[in-house]
Scaffold this motif. Sequence first.
Motif, PDB file in Angstrom:
ATOM      1  N   CYS A  61       0.758  -1.173   0.332  1.00  0.00           N
ATOM      2  CA  CYS A  61      -0.110  -0.395   0.389  1.00  0.00           C
ATOM      3  C   CYS A  61       0.813   1.435   0.274  1.00  0.00           C
ATOM      4  CB  CYS A  61      -1.064  -0.050   1.602  1.00  0.00           C
ATOM      5  SG  CYS A  61      -2.489  -1.078   0.971  1.00  0.00           S
ATOM      6  N   ARG A  62       1.981   1.121   1.171  1.00  0.00           N
ATOM      7  CA  ARG A  62       3.024   2.811   1.390  1.00  0.00           C
ATOM      8  C   ARG A  62       3.885   2.911  -0.052  1.00  0.00           C
ATOM      9  NH1 ARG A  62       1.157   7.457   2.888  1.00  0.00           N
ATOM     10  NH2 ARG A  62       2.942   8.198   4.099  1.00  0.00           N
ATOM     11  N   LEU A  63       4.560   1.836  -0.371  1.00  0.00           N
ATOM     12  CA  LEU A  63       5.191   1.861  -1.150  1.00  0.00           C
ATOM     13  C   LEU A  63       4.584   2.094  -3.051  1.00  0.00           C
ATOM     14  CD1 LEU A  63       7.174  -1.234  -1.102  1.00  0.00           C
ATOM     15  CD2 LEU A  63       7.862   0.964  -0.278  1.00  0.00           C
ATOM     16  N   PHE A  64       3.278   1.733  -3.553  1.00  0.00           N
ATOM     17  CA  PHE A  64       2.772   2.370  -4.295  1.00  0.00           C
ATOM     18  C   PHE A  64       2.053   3.821  -3.995  1.00  0.00           C
ATOM     19  CE2 PHE A  64       2.470  -1.906  -6.439  1.00  0.00           C
ATOM     20  CZ  PHE A  64       1.044  -1.459  -7.314  1.00  0.00           C
ATOM     21  N   GLU A  65       1.837   4.109  -2.983  1.00  0.00           N
ATOM     22  CA  GLU A  65       1.556   5.720  -2.393  1.00  0.00           C
ATOM     23  C   GLU A  65       2.524   6.579  -2.694  1.00  0.00           C
ATOM     24  OE1 GLU A  65      -0.364   8.917  -1.710  1.00  0.00           O
ATOM     25  OE2 GLU A  65      -1.271   6.762  -2.299  1.00  0.00           O
ATOM     26  N   VAL A  66       3.828   6.091  -2.036  1.00  0.00           N
ATOM     27  CA  VAL A  66       4.577   7.072  -2.248  1.00  0.00           C
ATOM     28  C   VAL A  66       5.429   6.958  -4.136  1.00  0.00           C
ATOM     29  CG1 VAL A  66       7.790   6.602  -1.470  1.00  0.00           C
ATOM     30  CG2 VAL A  66       6.152   6.435   0.474  1.00  0.00           C
ATOM     31  N   PHE A  67       6.131   5.443  -4.571  1.00  0.00           N
ATOM     32  CA  PHE A  67       6.442   5.508  -6.027  1.00  0.00           C
ATOM     33  C   PHE A  67       5.719   5.651  -6.902  1.00  0.00           C
ATOM     34  CE2 PHE A  67       9.192   3.466  -2.876  1.00  0.00           C
ATOM     35  CZ  PHE A  67      10.494   4.336  -2.661  1.00  0.00           C
ATOM     36  N   ILE A  68       4.536   6.088  -6.669  1.00  0.00           N
ATOM     37  CA  ILE A  68       3.559   5.859  -8.400  1.00  0.00           C
ATOM     38  C   ILE A  68       2.557   7.194  -8.436  1.00  0.00           C
ATOM     39  CG2 ILE A  68       1.570   4.772  -9.610  1.00  0.00           C
ATOM     40  CD1 ILE A  68       4.124   2.574  -9.524  1.00  0.00           C
ATOM     41  N   TYR A  69       1.988   7.127  -6.947  1.00  0.00           N
ATOM     42  CA  TYR A  69       1.325   8.367  -6.839  1.00  0.00           C
ATOM     43  C   TYR A  69       2.070   9.283  -6.543  1.00  0.00           C
ATOM     44  CZ  TYR A  69      -2.698   5.389  -7.425  1.00  0.00           C
ATOM     45  OH  TYR A  69      -4.069   5.086  -7.683  1.00  0.00           O
ATOM     46  N   HIS A  70       2.668   9.871  -5.833  1.00  0.00           N
ATOM     47  CA  HIS A  70       3.666  10.462  -5.038  1.00  0.00           C
ATOM     48  C   HIS A  70       4.905  10.893  -4.634  1.00  0.00           C
ATOM     49  CE1 HIS A  70      -1.098  12.224  -4.708  1.00  0.00           C
ATOM     50  NE2 HIS A  70      -1.039  11.553  -3.537  1.00  0.00           N
ATOM     51  N   PRO A  71       6.000  10.056  -6.254  1.00  0.00           N
ATOM     52  CA  PRO A  71       7.146  10.029  -5.537  1.00  0.00           C
ATOM     53  C   PRO A  71       7.796  12.112  -5.216  1.00  0.00           C
ATOM     54  CG  PRO A  71       5.664  10.308  -8.286  1.00  0.00           C
ATOM     55  CD  PRO A  71       5.069  10.236  -7.605  1.00  0.00           C
ATOM     56  N   THR A  72       7.665  12.931  -5.756  1.00  0.00           N
ATOM     57  CA  THR A  72       7.892  14.318  -5.622  1.00  0.00           C
ATOM     58  C   THR A  72       8.012  14.481  -3.937  1.00  0.00           C
ATOM     59  OG1 THR A  72       7.426  14.537  -7.896  1.00  0.00           O
ATOM     60  CG2 THR A  72       8.444  16.299  -6.535  1.00  0.00           C
ATOM     61  N   TYR A  73       6.761  14.009  -3.713  1.00  0.00           N
ATOM     62  CA  TYR A  73       6.194  14.670  -2.735  1.00  0.00           C
ATOM     63  C   TYR A  73       7.151  13.972  -1.738  1.00  0.00           C
ATOM     64  CZ  TYR A  73       3.754  15.468   2.096  1.00  0.00           C
ATOM     65  OH  TYR A  73       3.767  16.242   2.781  1.00  0.00           O
ATOM     66  N   PHE A  74       7.066  13.210  -1.792  1.00  0.00           N
ATOM     67  CA  PHE A  74       7.856  12.005  -0.705  1.00  0.00           C
ATOM     68  C   PHE A  74       9.442  12.123  -0.824  1.00  0.00           C
ATOM     69  CE2 PHE A  74       3.441   9.566  -0.204  1.00  0.00           C
ATOM     70  CZ  PHE A  74       3.404   9.711   0.494  1.00  0.00           C
ATOM     71  N   LEU A  75       9.303  12.092  -1.745  1.00  0.00           N
ATOM     72  CA  LEU A  75      11.262  12.136  -2.487  1.00  0.00           C
ATOM     73  C   LEU A  75      11.698  14.196  -1.437  1.00  0.00           C
ATOM     74  CD1 LEU A  75      12.711  11.655  -5.770  1.00  0.00           C
ATOM     75  CD2 LEU A  75      12.901  10.088  -4.046  1.00  0.00           C
ATOM     76  N   GLN A  76      10.610  14.828  -1.038  1.00  0.00           N
ATOM     77  CA  GLN A  76      11.075  15.729  -1.201  1.00  0.00           C
ATOM     78  C   GLN A  76      10.924  15.755   0.929  1.00  0.00           C
ATOM     79  OE1 GLN A  76       8.715  18.664  -3.008  1.00  0.00           O
ATOM     80  NE2 GLN A  76       9.847  19.016  -5.050  1.00  0.00           N
ATOM     81  N   ASN A  77       9.819  14.904   1.031  1.00  0.00           N
ATOM     82  CA  ASN A  77       9.475  14.710   2.375  1.00  0.00           C
ATOM     83  C   ASN A  77       9.604  13.509   3.063  1.00  0.00           C
ATOM     84  OD1 ASN A  77       8.174  17.679   3.012  1.00  0.00           O
ATOM     85  ND2 ASN A  77       7.627  16.948   1.019  1.00  0.00           N
ATOM     86  N   PRO A  78      11.044  12.690   3.245  1.00  0.00           N
ATOM     87  CA  PRO A  78      10.692  11.227   3.231  1.00  0.00           C
ATOM     88  C   PRO A  78      10.352  10.704   4.727  1.00  0.00           C
ATOM     89  CG  PRO A  78      13.091  12.157   3.483  1.00  0.00           C
ATOM     90  CD  PRO A  78      12.735  13.202   2.813  1.00  0.00           C
ATOM     91  N   THR A  79      10.740  11.764   5.481  1.00  0.00           N
ATOM     92  CA  THR A  79       9.921  11.238   6.371  1.00  0.00           C
ATOM     93  C   THR A  79       9.063  10.536   6.888  1.00  0.00           C
ATOM     94  OG1 THR A  79       9.631  13.488   7.506  1.00  0.00           O
ATOM     95  CG2 THR A  79      11.924  12.296   8.445  1.00  0.00           C
ATOM     96  N   LYS A  80       7.586  11.387   5.874  1.00  0.00           N
ATOM     97  CA  LYS A  80       6.059  11.440   5.959  1.00  0.00           C
ATOM     98  C   LYS A  80       6.562   9.926   5.648  1.00  0.00           C
ATOM     99  CE  LYS A  80       5.072  16.362   7.025  1.00  0.00           C
ATOM    100  NZ  LYS A  80       4.045  15.685   7.998  1.00  0.00           N
ATOM    101  N   ILE A  81       6.982   9.489   4.796  1.00  0.00           N
ATOM    102  CA  ILE A  81       6.786   8.288   3.522  1.00  0.00           C
ATOM    103  C   ILE A  81       5.945   7.230   5.618  1.00  0.00           C
ATOM    104  CG2 ILE A  81       7.833   5.862   3.071  1.00  0.00           C
ATOM    105  CD1 ILE A  81       9.480   7.471   2.706  1.00  0.00           C
ATOM    106  N   LEU A  82       6.779   7.504   6.510  1.00  0.00           N
ATOM    107  CA  LEU A  82       6.641   5.952   7.957  1.00  0.00           C
ATOM    108  C   LEU A  82       4.582   7.168   7.805  1.00  0.00           C
ATOM    109  CD1 LEU A  82       9.953   5.894   8.872  1.00  0.00           C
ATOM    110  CD2 LEU A  82       8.179   4.192   7.807  1.00  0.00           C
ATOM    111  N   TYR A  83       4.388   7.953   7.773  1.00  0.00           N
ATOM    112  CA  TYR A  83       2.912   8.744   8.850  1.00  0.00           C
ATOM    113  C   TYR A  83       1.533   8.079   7.916  1.00  0.00           C
ATOM    114  CZ  TYR A  83       5.596  12.555  10.417  1.00  0.00           C
ATOM    115  OH  TYR A  83       6.604  12.853  11.336  1.00  0.00           O
ATOM    116  N   ILE A  84       1.046   6.450   7.964  1.00  0.00           N
ATOM    117  CA  ILE A  84       0.467   6.134   7.042  1.00  0.00           C
ATOM    118  C   ILE A  84      -0.833   6.352   8.382  1.00  0.00           C
ATOM    119  CG2 ILE A  84       2.028   3.819   6.530  1.00  0.00           C
ATOM    120  CD1 ILE A  84       1.173   2.507   8.534  1.00  0.00           C
TER     121      ILE A  84
END
Length: 227
Positions: A61-84
Amino acid sequence: MVSHIAIYLGNYPIKWYGILLFLGLIASYFLLKIIFQKAGFNRKITLEYYLYVVIGLFIGCRLFEVFIYHPTYFLQNPTKILYIWGGGLSSHGGILGGTIGAYYYCWKKKLPFWKISDLSIVPLALAIGFVRIGNFMNGEIVGRITNIFWAVQFPKYEGKRHPVQIYDAIKNFIIFGILYNFRKYKLPNGCIYWGFIFIYSLSRFFTEFFKEYLLFKSGFTIGQWLS
């Protein structure tokens, strides 16, 4: 106006999304327990299998959200990846991740993967319905602006919009009902699992037309391409 906060424990807000996600996981586990018991699997196998599937589901769920839907946002805010707990879980990724978790457990324990997948995909359909209601309460994955009388105003968005999350929830509850009744028939192993994939993908393709998502040149959303 929809509020994403259910209650406060002191100064700490408890969001509807987290509550509904928790309810979906609990309901799906107890349903899985009943289905597995009827199929002859003991409690230990049920619990272990469920944990493998849930872990795979959340990772997917999270990997698809990070890398498919919002890669730019999460690359700029990597700590947010864990905020499920704030939302941001892709159902397509969850289905893939959960399937990989299920396959690994069945391979490890030498269990019939397709037979077990047919049994466990039914509770998954139910759980996704709860998550979509959580998306609605969280004010995310919103629909397009409309003037229909059941349109909803979301806090972060202008204009009243399609409550497309509720459309998706209803869709998944209907899929759950269909799959649950399929269990009465003697079908080849894998039929119910792939029946879910087909029905879910087809119905998701159509509900995506109501969503406020980035469109490709084709006129389709990411969700439609994944479906």
